[in-house]
Structure formats: structure tokens, C-alpha cells
Write a protein that holds these residues in place. Structure first.
Motif, PDB file in Angstrom:
ATOM      1  N   THR A 178       0.834  -1.205   0.000  1.00 47.11           N
ATOM      2  CA  THR A 178       0.000   0.000   0.000  1.00 47.11           C
ATOM      3  C   THR A 178       0.865   1.249   0.000  1.00 47.11           C
ATOM      4  O   THR A 178       0.586   2.217  -0.722  1.00 47.11           O
ATOM      5  CB  THR A 178      -0.928   0.011   1.234  1.00 47.11           C
ATOM      6  N   PHE A 179       1.914   1.239   0.794  1.00 46.13           N
ATOM      7  CA  PHE A 179       2.836   2.372   0.834  1.00 46.13           C
ATOM      8  C   PHE A 179       3.471   2.595  -0.533  1.00 46.13           C
ATOM      9  O   PHE A 179       3.491   3.716  -1.048  1.00 46.13           O
ATOM     10  CB  PHE A 179       3.918   2.127   1.892  1.00 46.13           C
ATOM     11  N   ARG A 180       3.959   1.530  -1.134  1.00 43.48           N
ATOM     12  CA  ARG A 180       4.639   1.657  -2.422  1.00 43.48           C
ATOM     13  C   ARG A 180       3.659   2.082  -3.531  1.00 43.48           C
ATOM     14  O   ARG A 180       4.021   2.863  -4.410  1.00 43.48           O
ATOM     15  CB  ARG A 180       5.294   0.317  -2.790  1.00 43.48           C
ATOM     16  N   LYS A 181       2.454   1.567  -3.476  1.00 41.22           N
ATOM     17  CA  LYS A 181       1.456   1.904  -4.491  1.00 41.22           C
ATOM     18  C   LYS A 181       1.114   3.391  -4.461  1.00 41.22           C
ATOM     19  O   LYS A 181       0.969   4.030  -5.513  1.00 41.22           O
ATOM     20  CB  LYS A 181       0.193   1.074  -4.275  1.00 41.22           C
ATOM     21  N   ASN A 182       0.968   3.947  -3.269  1.00 40.02           N
ATOM     22  CA  ASN A 182       0.543   5.337  -3.134  1.00 40.02           C
ATOM     23  C   ASN A 182       1.691   6.336  -3.180  1.00 40.02           C
ATOM     24  O   ASN A 182       1.449   7.523  -3.399  1.00 40.02           O
ATOM     25  CB  ASN A 182      -0.245   5.507  -1.832  1.00 40.02           C
ATOM     26  N   LEU A 183       2.918   5.857  -2.993  1.00 40.31           N
ATOM     27  CA  LEU A 183       4.097   6.721  -3.109  1.00 40.31           C
ATOM     28  C   LEU A 183       5.124   6.024  -4.004  1.00 40.31           C
ATOM     29  O   LEU A 183       6.192   5.615  -3.557  1.00 40.31           O
ATOM     30  CB  LEU A 183       4.694   7.010  -1.719  1.00 40.31           C
ATOM     31  N   PRO A 184       4.815   5.882  -5.286  1.00 37.92           N
ATOM     32  CA  PRO A 184       5.655   5.070  -6.176  1.00 37.92           C
ATOM     33  C   PRO A 184       7.062   5.619  -6.387  1.00 37.92           C
ATOM     34  O   PRO A 184       7.970   4.850  -6.714  1.00 37.92           O
ATOM     35  CB  PRO A 184       4.857   5.074  -7.489  1.00 37.92           C
ATOM     36  N   ARG A 185       7.254   6.912  -6.187  1.00 39.28           N
ATOM     37  CA  ARG A 185       8.578   7.491  -6.392  1.00 39.28           C
ATOM     38  C   ARG A 185       9.458   7.381  -5.136  1.00 39.28           C
ATOM     39  O   ARG A 185      10.657   7.647  -5.180  1.00 39.28           O
ATOM     40  CB  ARG A 185       8.436   8.970  -6.802  1.00 39.28           C
ATOM     41  N   VAL A 186       8.856   6.987  -4.026  1.00 33.33           N
ATOM     42  CA  VAL A 186       9.539   6.999  -2.727  1.00 33.33           C
ATOM     43  C   VAL A 186       9.979   5.590  -2.332  1.00 33.33           C
ATOM     44  O   VAL A 186       9.154   4.681  -2.236  1.00 33.33           O
ATOM     45  CB  VAL A 186       8.610   7.573  -1.640  1.00 33.33           C
ATOM     46  N   GLY A 188      11.338  -6.364  -0.773  1.00 28.82           N
ATOM     47  CA  GLY A 188      12.108  -5.334  -1.460  1.00 28.82           C
ATOM     48  C   GLY A 188      12.346  -4.082  -0.643  1.00 28.82           C
ATOM     49  O   GLY A 188      12.867  -3.087  -1.153  1.00 28.82           O
ATOM     50  N   SER A 189      11.961  -4.117   0.631  1.00 27.54           N
ATOM     51  CA  SER A 189      12.106  -2.931   1.475  1.00 27.54           C
ATOM     52  C   SER A 189      13.559  -2.638   1.803  1.00 27.54           C
ATOM     53  O   SER A 189      14.409  -3.538   1.830  1.00 27.54           O
ATOM     54  CB  SER A 189      11.324  -3.130   2.783  1.00 27.54           C
ATOM     55  N   ILE A 222      13.255   9.108  -0.446  1.00 29.55           N
ATOM     56  CA  ILE A 222      13.125   7.951   0.436  1.00 29.55           C
ATOM     57  C   ILE A 222      12.266   8.342   1.637  1.00 29.55           C
ATOM     58  O   ILE A 222      12.022   9.527   1.878  1.00 29.55           O
ATOM     59  CB  ILE A 222      14.501   7.414   0.901  1.00 29.55           C
ATOM     60  N   ALA A 223      11.785   7.352   2.381  1.00 24.95           N
ATOM     61  CA  ALA A 223      10.966   7.615   3.566  1.00 24.95           C
ATOM     62  C   ALA A 223      11.216   6.520   4.589  1.00 24.95           C
ATOM     63  O   ALA A 223      11.757   5.451   4.262  1.00 24.95           O
ATOM     64  CB  ALA A 223       9.487   7.682   3.204  1.00 24.95           C
ATOM     65  N   GLU A 224      10.800   6.778   5.844  1.00 27.48           N
ATOM     66  CA  GLU A 224      11.091   5.863   6.949  1.00 27.48           C
ATOM     67  C   GLU A 224       9.818   5.470   7.713  1.00 27.48           C
ATOM     68  O   GLU A 224       9.696   5.736   8.914  1.00 27.48           O
ATOM     69  CB  GLU A 224      12.075   6.520   7.914  1.00 27.48           C
ATOM     70  N   PRO A 225       8.863   4.835   7.063  1.00 24.79           N
ATOM     71  CA  PRO A 225       7.653   4.428   7.787  1.00 24.79           C
ATOM     72  C   PRO A 225       7.958   3.314   8.784  1.00 24.79           C
ATOM     73  O   PRO A 225       8.698   2.381   8.472  1.00 24.79           O
ATOM     74  CB  PRO A 225       6.728   3.922   6.673  1.00 24.79           C
ATOM     75  N   GLY A 226       7.396   3.401   9.963  1.00 28.72           N
ATOM     76  CA  GLY A 226       7.556   2.350  10.961  1.00 28.72           C
ATOM     77  C   GLY A 226       6.195   1.866  11.411  1.00 28.72           C
ATOM     78  O   GLY A 226       5.723   0.806  11.034  1.00 28.72           O
ATOM     79  N   ARG A 227       5.536   2.707  12.217  1.00 35.93           N
ATOM     80  CA  ARG A 227       4.200   2.417  12.714  1.00 35.93           C
ATOM     81  C   ARG A 227       3.255   2.033  11.565  1.00 35.93           C
ATOM     82  O   ARG A 227       2.473   1.088  11.672  1.00 35.93           O
ATOM     83  CB  ARG A 227       3.671   3.662  13.446  1.00 35.93           C
ATOM     84  N   PHE A 228       3.317   2.776  10.458  1.00 37.22           N
ATOM     85  CA  PHE A 228       2.398   2.536   9.336  1.00 37.22           C
ATOM     86  C   PHE A 228       2.522   1.109   8.798  1.00 37.22           C
ATOM     87  O   PHE A 228       1.534   0.491   8.410  1.00 37.22           O
ATOM     88  CB  PHE A 228       2.662   3.537   8.212  1.00 37.22           C
ATOM     89  N   ILE A 229       3.738   0.575   8.775  1.00 36.52           N
ATOM     90  CA  ILE A 229       3.975  -0.740   8.207  1.00 36.52           C
ATOM     91  C   ILE A 229       3.559  -1.857   9.167  1.00 36.52           C
ATOM     92  O   ILE A 229       2.960  -2.856   8.759  1.00 36.52           O
ATOM     93  CB  ILE A 229       5.470  -0.914   7.848  1.00 36.52           C
ATOM     94  N   VAL A 230       3.840  -1.685  10.447  1.00 37.61           N
ATOM     95  CA  VAL A 230       3.729  -2.816  11.367  1.00 37.61           C
ATOM     96  C   VAL A 230       2.559  -2.777  12.338  1.00 37.61           C
ATOM     97  O   VAL A 230       2.132  -3.812  12.853  1.00 37.61           O
ATOM     98  CB  VAL A 230       5.062  -2.983  12.144  1.00 37.61           C
ATOM     99  N   PHE A 266      -4.631   7.480   4.148  1.00 34.69           N
ATOM    100  CA  PHE A 266      -3.266   7.528   3.649  1.00 34.69           C
ATOM    101  C   PHE A 266      -3.228   7.854   2.155  1.00 34.69           C
ATOM    102  O   PHE A 266      -2.318   8.519   1.671  1.00 34.69           O
ATOM    103  CB  PHE A 266      -2.560   6.194   3.910  1.00 34.69           C
ATOM    104  N   GLU A 267      -4.233   7.371   1.433  1.00 33.66           N
ATOM    105  CA  GLU A 267      -4.287   7.647  -0.005  1.00 33.66           C
ATOM    106  C   GLU A 267      -4.318   9.158  -0.273  1.00 33.66           C
ATOM    107  O   GLU A 267      -3.700   9.640  -1.229  1.00 33.66           O
ATOM    108  CB  GLU A 267      -5.517   6.975  -0.613  1.00 33.66           C
TER     109      GLU A 267
END
Length: 282
Positions: free
Chosen positions: A30-38, A60-61, A256-264, A234-235
Motif C-alpha cells: 500500500t505504501f509503495r502503491k501510493n508513493l511510487p517514487r519513494v 524489497g524494502s 526515500i521515507a522511513e515508515p515504521g508504525r504505518f507498516i507494522v 493515507f491515499e
């Protein structure tokens, strides 16, 4: 929830930590889909469980680490690469984003030529003395009003000091590769991102005009988890960030970005038993 997990509780007892790897993968996608350049650098400090790191690496993270132990947890997955590939993969897979590092840690990671952050001159001198092979990311102080955990009082250089800190790094023989910021954890005030991106763009352009080849922008974390219906989608944030990055940063800038809480956060459940209750003084 009781019925859903009852067989596992019966089998393993409590406390019981349950990790949903499919949900973990969905959150990452979901993160990659909505922020494809990041490029996503999972903030390992959000949950350091080895199985989380393994699953995300296979997806791939990349990873944001804050200690030597976290660094080595990730590094073991690239240790088998040839040396020429490994050098590339260090930056592509790991950023050491703790702005204050002890000298022993810096000395231990020196051989890996790491990508590290800083936000003051004392840290710059420490990096030069103990890890001169590092590439640098200057962390900026940005607005974080309304975030669940605000960070601007602890981390980040004042934007007005950025040009001098970049110059000082150059003067001691280090290279600033880019800029970073963090709008605070569980950020539901999307204006924070708009302001932070504008501040970062201005500093990037000024540095490039002066001949410094900054090429990385790290937009940090803070991406909100949908704990309830009050949390903005998030979208919506993704569309805002994509639009602003398209407007503010040229194509040669790596985001680049550093999601933590959002992922887990929504992929893990901790079950524990209430073993006693007591009423005191009413």
C-alpha cells in the motif's frame, strides 16, 4: 477477537505476540502503491522482530536503523553479496538515521561506508573522527504540530543553520548527500508535510546553487495508521506528497521515507491476560 485467537491462546498460552505476515506485506505494498517514487526504508525501531525484517527484505524494502544491533540485523541479508554489489546495497538498503551516535558505533560501522544523519556541528566532528567514510544526510527541524509524538524539540537543525552545516561538512572533508526531516509520529495534520517539503526544497536549491551535489530527500515517517475513522486516509496523503514532490524536486532527486508504525502497527497483536483487579480507596 477472543474467538479468533482462542485456539492459539489454548496452544501457546499468554502473553502471546501474533504477527500477520500477509498484513505486513499488504501495508508495505500500500505504501509503495501510493508513493511510487519513494523508496521505503522501514524504521526498525518500530518493531525489531527478525521475522518482520526478513519478510520486508524479501518484499524489497530498505531499512532505517538507529543502533549498531539494528544495523547488523539488516546487514546480514546483504552480507553474501560480492563486495562491489555490497557497497551499493549499503546505501540502497540501510540508512542510519539516529542523529546522535556514540563513537564506538561509528567506529564499528566505518568499514561499511554507511549513510548517516546529523543535525549539529559536534556530531559532524564525531563522524569525521570515527567514521569518515560515511555519506551524510542533514536532518532539518520542521513543523510537527498535531502529531501524536512530536520530535522537533529533540531532533533537527534549524533551517536557517542548514547552509552553514553543509558548508562545515564540506570543510572537514565529508560529503552531504541529502536532506531529511520528520513531521512526528502518527501525523494527521497533513499541512506538516506541505511545510516540510517546501522548507526542504528551498534548502536543496540553495545548496545546489552553491555547488553542493545534494541528491537525496528523506521525508521521514509519521504516516498515520487507521486506528479509527477519524484518521485521514493515507491515499489522500499520498496524493498530496506525490503532487508536492513532483512540483518541488527535479527527477534526479532520490526520494526515500522511513515508515515504521504505518507498516507494522496493524500487522501485530499482543494478547495478555488480566491476572488480577483491585479497588483501592474507592
Amino acid at each position: 477477537m477472543k474467538n479468533k485467537f482462542a485456539p492459539l491462546i489454548k496452544q501457546h498460552g499468554t502473553p502471546l505476540f501474533i504477527l500477520d505476515h500477509n498484513k505486513l506485506r499488504r501495508n508495505y505494498r500500500t505504501f509503495r502503491k501510493n508513493l511510487p517514487r519513494v523508496q521505503c526504508y522501514y524504521a526498525v525501531k518500530a518493531n525489531t522482530h527478525p521475522e518482520i525484517i526478513k519478510t520486508l527484505f524479501l518484499e524489497g524494502s530498505s531499512f532505517d536503523v538507529a543502533s549498531y544491533n539494528e544495523f547488523m540485523q539488516v546487514h546480514k541479508y546483504i552480507d553474501h553479496y560480492e563486495e562491489k554489489d555490497k557497497d551499493f546495497f549499503i546505501w540502497d538498503k540501510i540508512i542510519f538515521s539516529n542523529t546522535i551516535k556514540d563513537r564506538h558505533t561509528l567506529a564499528k560501522i566505518k568499514k561499511y561506508k554507511p549513510l548517516v544523519t546529523y543535525d549539529n556541528y559536534d556530531e559532524l566532528k564525531k563522524i569525521k573522527a570515527h567514521c569518515a567514510t560515511a555519506g551524510l544526510i542533514l536532518r532539518l527541524k520542521v513543523p510537527d504540530t498535531g502529531s501524536q509524538v512530536e520530535m522537533s524539540s529533540k531532533f533537527g537543525a534549524e533551517p536557517g543553520d542548514a547552509a552553514e552545516l553543509i558548508r562545515q561538512a564540506h570543510n572537514v572533508g565529508l560529503t552531504v548527500e541529502g536532506l531529511s526531516f520528520h513531521v512526528g509520529s502518527q501525523c494527521t495534520n497533513f499541512d506538516n508535510y506541505t511545510s516540510a517539503l517546501a522548507i526542504t526544497s528551498e534548502i536543496l536549491n540553495d545548496a545546489r546553487d552553491k555547488g553542493y551535489n545534494l541528491k537525496i530527500i528523506d521525508i521521514g515517517g509519521g504516516f498515520p495508521v487507521p486506528y479509527d475513522s477519524q484518521v485521514p486516509e493515507f491515499e489522500k496523503l499520498g496524493r498530496l506528497i506525490n503532487s508536492e514532490c513532483q512540483r518541488l524536486f527535479p527527477p534526479d532527486v532520490e526520494l526515500i521515507a522511513e515508515p515504521g508504525r504505518f507498516i507494522v502497527a496493524t500487522a501485530a497483536t499482543l494478547i495478555t491476560e488480566i491476572i488480577g483487579k483491585s479497588r483501592r480507596e474507592g
